[in-house]
Design an enzyme around this catalytic site. Structure first.
Site, PDB file in Angstrom:
ATOM      1  NE  ARG A  22      -2.215   1.402   3.548  1.00 27.14           N
ATOM      2  CZ  ARG A  22      -1.890   2.646   3.868  1.00 27.14           C
ATOM      3  NH1 ARG A  22      -2.223   3.637   3.090  1.00 27.14           N
ATOM      4  NH2 ARG A  22      -1.221   2.897   4.982  1.00 27.14           N
ATOM      5  CB  CYS A 160      -5.050   1.380  12.760  1.00 30.48           C
ATOM      6  SG  CYS A 160      -4.526   1.583  11.053  1.00 30.48           S
ATOM      7  CB  CYS A 182       0.738  -0.302  15.807  1.00 25.42           C
ATOM      8  SG  CYS A 182       1.192   0.991  16.933  1.00 25.42           S
ATOM      9  CG  ASN A 191      -3.031   4.519  17.896  1.00 22.89           C
ATOM     10  OD1 ASN A 191      -2.240   4.065  17.065  1.00 22.89           O
ATOM     11  ND2 ASN A 191      -4.118   5.181  17.508  1.00 22.89           N
ATOM     12  CB  ILE A 222       9.980   1.280  12.973  1.00 24.87           C
ATOM     13  CG1 ILE A 222       9.654   1.218  14.480  1.00 24.87           C
ATOM     14  CG2 ILE A 222      10.754   2.552  12.645  1.00 24.87           C
ATOM     15  CD1 ILE A 222      10.893   1.219  15.398  1.00 24.87           C
TER      16      ILE A 222
HETATM   17  N1  LIG Z   1       1.250   5.788   8.170  1.00 29.85           N
HETATM   18  C1  LIG Z   1       0.268   6.158   9.004  1.00 29.85           C
HETATM   19  N2  LIG Z   1       0.550   6.243  10.326  1.00 29.85           N
HETATM   20  C2  LIG Z   1      -0.414   6.624  11.202  1.00 29.85           C
HETATM   21  O1  LIG Z   1      -0.115   6.683  12.405  1.00 29.85           O
HETATM   22  C3  LIG Z   1      -1.728   6.915  10.717  1.00 29.85           C
HETATM   23  C4  LIG Z   1      -1.987   6.819   9.335  1.00 29.85           C
HETATM   24  N3  LIG Z   1      -0.976   6.432   8.504  1.00 29.85           N
HETATM   25  N4  LIG Z   1      -3.192   7.114   8.799  1.00 29.85           N
HETATM   26  C5  LIG Z   1      -4.341   7.343   9.672  1.00 29.85           C
HETATM   27  C6  LIG Z   1      -3.963   7.952  10.948  1.00 29.85           C
HETATM   28  C7  LIG Z   1      -3.531   9.378  10.926  1.00 29.85           C
HETATM   29  N5  LIG Z   1      -2.593   9.416  12.053  1.00 29.85           N
HETATM   30  C8  LIG Z   1      -1.609  10.391  12.206  1.00 29.85           C
HETATM   31  C9  LIG Z   1      -1.367  11.303  11.197  1.00 29.85           C
HETATM   32  C10 LIG Z   1      -0.385  12.250  11.341  1.00 29.85           C
HETATM   33  C11 LIG Z   1       0.359  12.298  12.513  1.00 29.85           C
HETATM   34  C12 LIG Z   1       1.412  13.353  12.644  1.00 29.85           C
HETATM   35  O2  LIG Z   1       1.805  13.982  11.678  1.00 29.85           O
HETATM   36  N6  LIG Z   1       1.890  13.614  13.828  1.00 29.85           N
HETATM   37  C13 LIG Z   1       2.962  14.573  14.075  1.00 29.85           C
HETATM   38  C14 LIG Z   1       2.451  15.988  14.213  1.00 29.85           C
HETATM   39  C15 LIG Z   1       1.136  16.127  14.931  1.00 29.85           C
HETATM   40  C16 LIG Z   1       0.642  17.559  15.054  1.00 29.85           C
HETATM   41  O3  LIG Z   1       1.361  18.529  14.716  1.00 29.85           O
HETATM   42  O4  LIG Z   1      -0.500  17.732  15.522  1.00 29.85           O
HETATM   43  C17 LIG Z   1       3.710  14.142  15.322  1.00 29.85           C
HETATM   44  O5  LIG Z   1       4.858  14.593  15.461  1.00 29.85           O
HETATM   45  O6  LIG Z   1       3.171  13.372  16.119  1.00 29.85           O
HETATM   46  C18 LIG Z   1       0.107  11.395  13.542  1.00 29.85           C
HETATM   47  C19 LIG Z   1      -0.875  10.441  13.380  1.00 29.85           C
HETATM   48  C20 LIG Z   1      -2.512   8.135  12.679  1.00 29.85           C
HETATM   49  N7  LIG Z   1      -2.797   7.286  11.563  1.00 29.85           N
HETATM   50  O1  LIG Z   2      -4.644   5.051  14.727  1.00 33.78           O
HETATM   51  C1  LIG Z   2      -3.825   4.662  13.875  1.00 33.78           C
HETATM   52  C2  LIG Z   2      -4.112   4.691  12.511  1.00 33.78           C
HETATM   53  C3  LIG Z   2      -3.180   4.248  11.637  1.00 33.78           C
HETATM   54  N1  LIG Z   2      -1.989   3.762  12.078  1.00 33.78           N
HETATM   55  C4  LIG Z   2      -0.994   3.317  11.071  1.00 33.78           C
HETATM   56  C5  LIG Z   2      -0.645   1.864  10.998  1.00 33.78           C
HETATM   57  C6  LIG Z   2      -0.132   1.727   9.556  1.00 33.78           C
HETATM   58  O2  LIG Z   2       1.218   2.173   9.492  1.00 33.78           O
HETATM   59  C7  LIG Z   2      -1.011   2.706   8.801  1.00 33.78           C
HETATM   60  C8  LIG Z   2      -2.205   2.049   8.174  1.00 33.78           C
HETATM   61  O3  LIG Z   2      -1.793   1.243   7.128  1.00 33.78           O
HETATM   62  P1  LIG Z   2      -2.468  -0.173   6.775  1.00 33.78           P
HETATM   63  O4  LIG Z   2      -1.811  -0.539   5.477  1.00 33.78           O
HETATM   64  O5  LIG Z   2      -3.934   0.062   6.617  1.00 33.78           O
HETATM   65  O6  LIG Z   2      -2.133  -1.136   7.880  1.00 33.78           O
HETATM   66  O7  LIG Z   2      -1.466   3.638   9.776  1.00 33.78           O
HETATM   67  C9  LIG Z   2      -1.697   3.751  13.410  1.00 33.78           C
HETATM   68  O8  LIG Z   2      -0.602   3.344  13.844  1.00 33.78           O
HETATM   69  N2  LIG Z   2      -2.628   4.175  14.284  1.00 33.78           N
END
Ligand SMILES: Nc1nc(=O)c2c([nH]1)NC[C@@H]1CN(c3ccc(C(=O)N[C@@H](CCC(=O)O)C(=O)O)cc3)CN21
Ligand SMILES: O=c1ccn([C@H]2C[C@H](O)[C@@H](COP(=O)(O)O)O2)c(=O)[nH]1
EC number: 2.1.1.45
Length: 283
Positions: A22, A160, A182, A191, A222
């Site tokens: 993906r 997730c 995760c 989370n 990771i």
């Molecule tokens: N690859 C991936 N990892 C994830 O953890 C994840 C997804 N996709 N897709 C769905 C949601 C979206 N999530 C996310 C998306 C962005 C951040 C992120 O950019 N965090 C930064 C900045 C946060 C901020 O400025 O508010 C960080 O440093 O934690 C964290 C979780 C968790 N999930």
């Molecule tokens: O709450 C969340 C949402 C998403 N993730 C992470 C886990 C994976 O790295 C991606 C989702 O990819 P899939 O291919 O659907 O498994 O987003 C997370 O850790 N926590």
């Protein structure tokens, strides 16, 4: 915090490289991790070895509980975390079920608050659980599930952390949360906060005492472009004392949570942390 760092270290020491179709990136991966959070004694699991944006994590969970389907609604309550999955993934942009800009589709709360039944009717799983727990009842199936394989093709991502099972024992509320996948540097940082918050808020709005959360993670990984920062920066830092988390006591019902609550109703006190680390995000 220790259990988080132990998991990061375990992935680095024992992880196996796995290709992911993906995202097109390899992940260092382990299978099965069990974390727990002591809500009863206020041990808030906030990462201290980098600055953690806990408000965005709480906002995300409030959005799930409200059944949000749009990244714009998530932004309005205080998090941009759904922008990329809603708008920057080509498979989802090509999906005929996508309802336009910012749509995340049938995922998380959209599924749970409007569960599709075989006869065409709908069920609000969260309302049912809140009603039972408020009456001191646990039918041994108080499960808030976001997971409906029948609608995966209508969502930008499969949930997730997909299941939250509540249990009442001697007037204390417990939570078993299960996560299929995760992203440990980015996702888990949020989370852990979300699982803690979910038990704390559910206990408060159902009039029960919070106990513990048991958080089961299946595939913990990771991404290859995050590894150096984790191994050579974050894991070199010493953890700092845990902060405490506070919820406005005026939040008394699910209706309150759905209507007037904002991020100003939540406070973290005594948060000491190291500098932020910007981990790459895989869409
Ligand atoms: N690859 C991936 N990892 C994830 O953890 C994840 C997804 N996709 N897709 C769905 C949601 C979206 N999530 C996310 C998306 C962005 C951040 C992120 O950019 N965090 C930064 C900045 C946060 C901020 O400025 O508010 C960080 O440093 O934690 C964290 C979780 C968790 N999930
Ligand atoms: O709450 C969340 C949402 C998403 N993730 C992470 C886990 C994976 O790295 C991606 C989702 O990819 P899939 O291919 O659907 O498994 O987003 C997370 O850790 N926590």
């Amino acid at each position: 915090m220790k259990q988080y760092l132990d998991l990061c270290r375990r992935i680095i020491d024992e992880g196996i490289w796995v290709d992911n179709k993906r995202t097109g990136k390899r992940c260092l991966t382990v299978i099965n991790a069990d974390l727990s959070y002591d809500v009863e004694n206020g041990q808030f699991p906030l990462v201290t070895t980098r600055k953690s944006f806990w408000k965005a994590a709480v906002a995300e969970m409030i959005g799930y509980l409200r059944g949000y389907a749009s990244a714009a609604d998530f932004r309005q309550i205080g998090t941009k975390t759904w922008d990329a999955n809603a708008n920057n993934n080509q498979d989802w942009l090509n999906n005929p079920h996508r309802k336009g800009e910012d749509d995340i589709g049938e995922a998380y709360g959209v599924v749970a608050r409007n569960w599709r039944c075989a006869d065409g009717s709908r069920i609000d799983l969260l309302q049912q659980i809140v009603d039972d727990l408020s009456q001191g009842q646990d039918n041994r199936g108080e499960i808030l599930t976001f997971y409906n394989p029948g609608v995966f093709d209508r969502a930008c991502l499969r949930p997730c952390m997909y299941s939250h099972h509540f249990s009442l024992l001697g007037g204390t509320l417990y939570l078993n949360s299960t996560q299929r996948s995760c992203d440990v540097p980015l996702g888990l940082n949020f989370n852990m906060v979300q699982a803690y918050f979910l038990l704390a808020i559910m206990a408060q709005i159902t009039g029960n005492k919070p106990g513990k959360v048991y958080h089961k993670i299946v595939n913990a990984h990771i991404y290859e472009d995050q590894l150096e920062l984790m191994r050579d920066v974050q894991l070199k830092r010493e953890p700092l004392p845990a902060p405490t988390f506070h919820i406005n006591p005026e939040i008394k019902t699910l209706k309150d949570l759905e209507s007037w609550v904002t991020l100003d109703d939540f406070k973290v006190e005594g948060y000491q942390h190291h500098d932020p680390i910007k981990y790459p995000f895989s869409v």
